[in-house]
Enzyme design. Structure first.
Site, PDB file in Angstrom:
ATOM      1  N   ARG A 134       0.501   1.608  -0.934  1.00 21.40           N
ATOM      2  CA  ARG A 134       1.679   2.482  -0.915  1.00 21.40           C
ATOM      3  C   ARG A 134       2.108   2.968  -2.294  1.00 21.40           C
ATOM      4  O   ARG A 134       2.323   4.172  -2.488  1.00 21.40           O
ATOM      5  CB  ARG A 134       2.864   1.748  -0.251  1.00 21.40           C
ATOM      6  CG  ARG A 134       2.669   1.540   1.229  1.00 21.40           C
ATOM      7  CD  ARG A 134       3.651   0.523   1.797  1.00 21.40           C
ATOM      8  NE  ARG A 134       3.353  -0.821   1.304  1.00 21.40           N
ATOM      9  CZ  ARG A 134       4.047  -1.897   1.588  1.00 21.40           C
ATOM     10  NH1 ARG A 134       5.124  -1.799   2.347  1.00 21.40           N
ATOM     11  NH2 ARG A 134       3.683  -3.084   1.115  1.00 21.40           N
TER      12      ARG A 134
ATOM     13  N   ASP B 284       3.834  -1.301   5.703  1.00 17.53           N
ATOM     14  CA  ASP B 284       2.603  -1.716   5.035  1.00 17.53           C
ATOM     15  C   ASP B 284       1.405  -1.262   5.869  1.00 17.53           C
ATOM     16  O   ASP B 284       1.250  -1.700   7.010  1.00 17.53           O
ATOM     17  CB  ASP B 284       2.636  -3.248   4.911  1.00 17.53           C
ATOM     18  CG  ASP B 284       1.422  -3.809   4.203  1.00 17.53           C
ATOM     19  OD1 ASP B 284       0.437  -3.061   3.997  1.00 17.53           O
ATOM     20  OD2 ASP B 284       1.459  -4.998   3.859  1.00 17.53           O
TER      21      ASP B 284
ATOM     22  N   CYS C 247       5.159  -1.922  -4.611  1.00 22.23           N
ATOM     23  CA  CYS C 247       4.890  -2.444  -3.267  1.00 22.23           C
ATOM     24  C   CYS C 247       4.359  -3.874  -3.419  1.00 22.23           C
ATOM     25  O   CYS C 247       4.621  -4.530  -4.433  1.00 22.23           O
ATOM     26  CB  CYS C 247       3.934  -1.538  -2.488  1.00 22.23           C
ATOM     27  SG  CYS C 247       2.293  -1.349  -3.212  1.00 22.23           S
TER      28      CYS C 247
HETATM   29  P1  4NP Z   1       0.363  -2.380  -0.526  1.00 19.13           P
HETATM   30  O1  4NP Z   1      -0.526  -2.901   0.687  1.00 19.13           O
HETATM   31  O2  4NP Z   1       1.440  -3.395  -0.767  1.00 19.13           O
HETATM   32  O3  4NP Z   1       0.925  -1.095  -0.005  1.00 19.13           O
HETATM   33  O4  4NP Z   1      -0.559  -2.192  -1.713  1.00 19.13           O
HETATM   34  C1  4NP Z   1      -1.104  -4.179   0.698  1.00 19.13           C
HETATM   35  C2  4NP Z   1      -2.265  -4.409  -0.003  1.00 19.13           C
HETATM   36  C3  4NP Z   1      -2.856  -5.656   0.038  1.00 19.13           C
HETATM   37  C4  4NP Z   1      -2.283  -6.664   0.801  1.00 19.13           C
HETATM   38  C5  4NP Z   1      -1.127  -6.419   1.497  1.00 19.13           C
HETATM   39  C6  4NP Z   1      -0.529  -5.178   1.445  1.00 19.13           C
HETATM   40  N1  4NP Z   1      -2.914  -7.926   0.882  1.00 19.13           N
HETATM   41  O5  4NP Z   1      -2.405  -8.784   1.616  1.00 19.13           O
HETATM   42  O6  4NP Z   1      -3.933  -8.152   0.212  1.00 19.13           O
END
Ligand code: 4NP
Length: 151
Positions: A13, A121, A7
């Site tokens: 995720r 997300d 991800c």
């Molecule tokens: P992930 O979610 O891609 O599912 O781990 C996110 C975690 C952090 C961020 C964005 C999405 N961020 O912008 O820090």
């Protein structure tokens, strides 16, 4: 089979995807890992909301630590699952040949091929977003497990 879940941050995720597929395929000699296309959270534990939803379904993801996707992952894994279309495009842009490109799929294409659906997300949303992510991952990982069992 070695699976890599990818991800953006590798804290929401993909750690959940790793935990869900690990639990479902323990008996099938799989290895599952996860990574992020961004380095913002490298070294961190999964987001507490992912830890909580995993725990609710008896999956322990607390030992995971975030890392960034690396091009060596194309050699180390048989299958690379992207959670969303941005992650997919980012990984594909790093692939050096067709064999590497062919390892990469949107995870939801295992359920609905050719529809380009993404796991949303959940980072900026509430707990419901994480429940929804768990539901989608549980459903598609069951399909992946069933396909593996038929091989
Ligand atoms: P992930 O979610 O891609 O599912 O781990 C996110 C975690 C952090 C961020 C964005 C999405 N961020 O912008 O820090």
């Amino acid at each position: 089979m070695k699976f890599l879940m990818v991800c953006l941050g590798n804290i929401c995720r993909s750690p959940l995807a790793q935990g869900v597929l690990e639990k479902k395929t323990q008996h099938l000699n799989t290895y599952v890992d996860s990574a992020g296309t961004a380095a913002y959270h490298v070294g961190e534990k999964p987001d507490y909301r992912s830890i909580e939803i995993a725990d609710k379904y008896n999956i322990d993801i607390t030992k995971q630590r975030a890392r960034k996707f690396s091009i060596e992952d194309f050699e180390d894994f048989d299958k690379i699952y992207a959670m969303d279309i941005n992650n997919y495009n980012n990984i594909i842009s790093l692939a050096r040949n067709d064999s590497e490109k062919n390892k990469v799929s949107l995870i939801l294409s295992e359920k609905d091929p050719n529809t380009n659906q993404s796991i949303p997300d959940p980072y900026y949303g509430g707990e419901k977003g994480f429940e929804n992510v768990y539901y989608m991952l549980n459903e598609v990982c069951e399909i992946i497990k069933n396909k593996l069992e038929k091989r």
